[in-house]
Design a protein around this motif. Structure first.
Motif, PDB file in Angstrom:
ATOM      1  N   LEU A   2      -3.995 -10.145 -40.822  1.00 13.92           N
ATOM      2  CA  LEU A   2      -5.396 -10.069 -41.252  1.00 13.92           C
ATOM      3  C   LEU A   2      -5.525  -9.673 -42.720  1.00 13.92           C
ATOM      4  O   LEU A   2      -6.227  -8.716 -43.050  1.00 13.92           O
ATOM      5  CB  LEU A   2      -6.149  -9.047 -40.384  1.00 13.92           C
ATOM      6  CG  LEU A   2      -6.126  -9.238 -38.871  1.00 13.92           C
ATOM      7  CD1 LEU A   2      -6.818  -8.071 -38.182  1.00 13.92           C
ATOM      8  CD2 LEU A   2      -6.776 -10.567 -38.492  1.00 13.92           C
ATOM      9  N   GLN A  30      -7.123 -10.989 -45.231  1.00  9.15           N
ATOM     10  CA  GLN A  30      -8.482 -11.079 -45.771  1.00  9.15           C
ATOM     11  C   GLN A  30      -9.325  -9.881 -45.320  1.00  9.15           C
ATOM     12  O   GLN A  30     -10.099  -9.334 -46.115  1.00  9.15           O
ATOM     13  CB  GLN A  30      -9.154 -12.391 -45.328  1.00  9.15           C
ATOM     14  CG  GLN A  30      -8.504 -13.637 -45.898  1.00  9.15           C
ATOM     15  CD  GLN A  30      -7.417 -14.210 -44.990  1.00  9.15           C
ATOM     16  OE1 GLN A  30      -6.941 -13.540 -44.071  1.00  9.15           O
ATOM     17  NE2 GLN A  30      -7.025 -15.460 -45.235  1.00  9.15           N
ATOM     18  N   THR A  31      -9.164  -9.473 -44.073  1.00  4.98           N
ATOM     19  CA  THR A  31      -9.918  -8.331 -43.556  1.00  4.98           C
ATOM     20  C   THR A  31      -9.544  -7.050 -44.280  1.00  4.98           C
ATOM     21  O   THR A  31     -10.416  -6.266 -44.679  1.00  4.98           O
ATOM     22  CB  THR A  31      -9.660  -8.163 -42.044  1.00  4.98           C
ATOM     23  OG1 THR A  31     -10.081  -9.350 -41.369  1.00  4.98           O
ATOM     24  CG2 THR A  31     -10.415  -6.972 -41.484  1.00  4.98           C
ATOM     25  N   LEU A  86     -15.506  -3.314 -40.984  1.00  6.12           N
ATOM     26  CA  LEU A  86     -14.174  -3.883 -41.163  1.00  6.12           C
ATOM     27  C   LEU A  86     -13.102  -2.967 -40.583  1.00  6.12           C
ATOM     28  O   LEU A  86     -12.150  -3.440 -39.941  1.00  6.12           O
ATOM     29  CB  LEU A  86     -13.916  -4.136 -42.652  1.00  6.12           C
ATOM     30  CG  LEU A  86     -14.751  -5.257 -43.278  1.00  6.12           C
ATOM     31  CD1 LEU A  86     -14.715  -5.161 -44.799  1.00  6.12           C
ATOM     32  CD2 LEU A  86     -14.240  -6.620 -42.821  1.00  6.12           C
ATOM     33  N   SER A 136     -13.034  -3.267 -36.875  1.00  7.56           N
ATOM     34  CA  SER A 136     -12.564  -4.562 -36.392  1.00  7.56           C
ATOM     35  C   SER A 136     -11.049  -4.612 -36.243  1.00  7.56           C
ATOM     36  O   SER A 136     -10.518  -5.344 -35.401  1.00  7.56           O
ATOM     37  CB  SER A 136     -13.032  -5.685 -37.320  1.00  7.56           C
ATOM     38  OG  SER A 136     -12.289  -5.712 -38.531  1.00  7.56           O
ATOM     39  N   TYR A 196     -10.689 -12.991 -33.900  1.00  9.36           N
ATOM     40  CA  TYR A 196     -10.652 -13.125 -35.371  1.00  9.36           C
ATOM     41  C   TYR A 196     -10.789 -14.578 -35.837  1.00  9.36           C
ATOM     42  O   TYR A 196     -10.597 -14.847 -37.025  1.00  9.36           O
ATOM     43  CB  TYR A 196      -9.342 -12.540 -35.895  1.00  9.36           C
ATOM     44  CG  TYR A 196      -9.182 -11.051 -35.656  1.00  9.36           C
ATOM     45  CD1 TYR A 196      -9.948 -10.125 -36.339  1.00  9.36           C
ATOM     46  CD2 TYR A 196      -8.244 -10.583 -34.729  1.00  9.36           C
ATOM     47  CE1 TYR A 196      -9.797  -8.751 -36.114  1.00  9.36           C
ATOM     48  CE2 TYR A 196      -8.084  -9.223 -34.496  1.00  9.36           C
ATOM     49  CZ  TYR A 196      -8.869  -8.316 -35.192  1.00  9.36           C
ATOM     50  OH  TYR A 196      -8.720  -6.962 -34.965  1.00  9.36           O
TER      51      TYR A 196
END
Length: 295
Positions: free
Chosen positions: A213, A215-216, A235, A238, A292
């Motif tokens: 992940l 980008q997250t 975020l 998540s 996701y």
């Protein structure tokens, strides 16, 4: 100063008898992570399975990572060992292949005294002209690096920081107090505590979840730096979906399988004795990936 999200990259293996190193997969994953905006690539961390690689494999793999990164971001490499001699040998060879900084785990299996820990790190630091980051991961070594030891080591010219994966915020605050009083930095290594750590002044995370992940995690770093607390909380929360899935197998089996099922890179299995995930676990990984939008 280290900033942003640094990915402790998994070590890809082929599905052959030797479980040999898979360099094309490593290049593909490296490019994916840098394109996503991570601030560094860290070879031979816990998720990189340094503990099951020979010294020759460690040097060969890290050399390839340096080549693949090609100065786009800094390259960090793990150089710790149970013996000072082995750690020095590994550190000097890492320096020769061009890494930008070293992370050094404290000796595991044994529990050195404070004096012995100081000697271990000081001798390694004296052997290379590279920034050294201490690595505190008590769930794997059996003990925390004492605050008094870290305070003493922070006086060394090229011991520049500590990665804290303890998950203990009170300890992290004590480490951060050392950083505020010296030319020293704390990097958070517990992915669930990134927001908390940034609240206390930390500005860099070595986050295993960023393999899958990126980008997250990069967005979380930006939101925290820009004081967008509501977005940062969203975020941070998540990430818990992935973190829950990671408990379905021995580190890093689930993370590596998730990277494959998401078609990010064919990183292969974890090395034995860690076994591949079962079809039943794969179904749960796929459910996580769908959350996701990665499957």
């Amino acid at each position: 100063m280290f900033k942003g999200i640094i990915t402790p990259i998994v070590t890809p293996f082929n599905r052959d008898q030797e479980q040999s190193l898979n360099y094309p997969a490593a290049q593909k994953l490296t490019d994916y992570l840098i394109k996503a905006g991570v601030s560094g690539i860290f070879a031979l961390g816990t998720n990189g399975e340094f503990h099951v690689l020979s010294r020759q494999e460690k040097i060969a793999f890290t050399s390839k990572i340096v080549q693949f990164v090609n100065h786009r971001v800094p390259v960090f490499a793990g150089a710790g060992a149970c013996s000072t001699h082995e750690a020095i040998r590994l550190a000097t060879e890492m320096a020769q292949i061009g890494v930008d900084a070293l992370s050094v785990i404290s000796p595991y299996f044994i529990r050195p005294s404070a004096k012995e820990l100081i000697g271990y790190y000081q001798e390694i630091a004296a052997s290379v002209d590279l920034p050294i980051i201490l690595y505190n991961i008590p769930q794997n070594t059996g003990y925390n690096l004492p605050v008094s030891v870290v305070k003493e080591l922070a006086k060394s010219e090229n011991i520049v920081g500590i990665k804290d994966s303890s998950g203990d915020l009170e300890l992290l605050k004590q480490y951060q107090s050392i950083a505020c009083a010296a030319d020293f930095q704390v990097l958070i290594g517990s992915d669930s505590k990134i927001s908390d750590a940034y609240h206390y002044g930390v500005r860099a995370a070595i986050a295993g979840t960023s393999n899958l992940l990126p980008q997250t995690l990069v967005a979380l770093d930006h939101a925290l730096n820009e004081q967008r607390q509501e977005k940062a909380q969203e975020l941070q929360e998540s990430i818990s979906v992935l973190r829950a899935a990671l408990k379905l197998g021995t580190v890093p089996a689930v993370l590596k399988r998730a990277l494959e099922l998401a078609q990010i890179a064919e990183v292969g299995p974890a090395r034995k004795p860690v076994t591949e995930t079962t079809p039943q676990v794969d179904d749960q990984i796929i459910a996580m990936l769908k959350f996701y939008h990665l499957y």
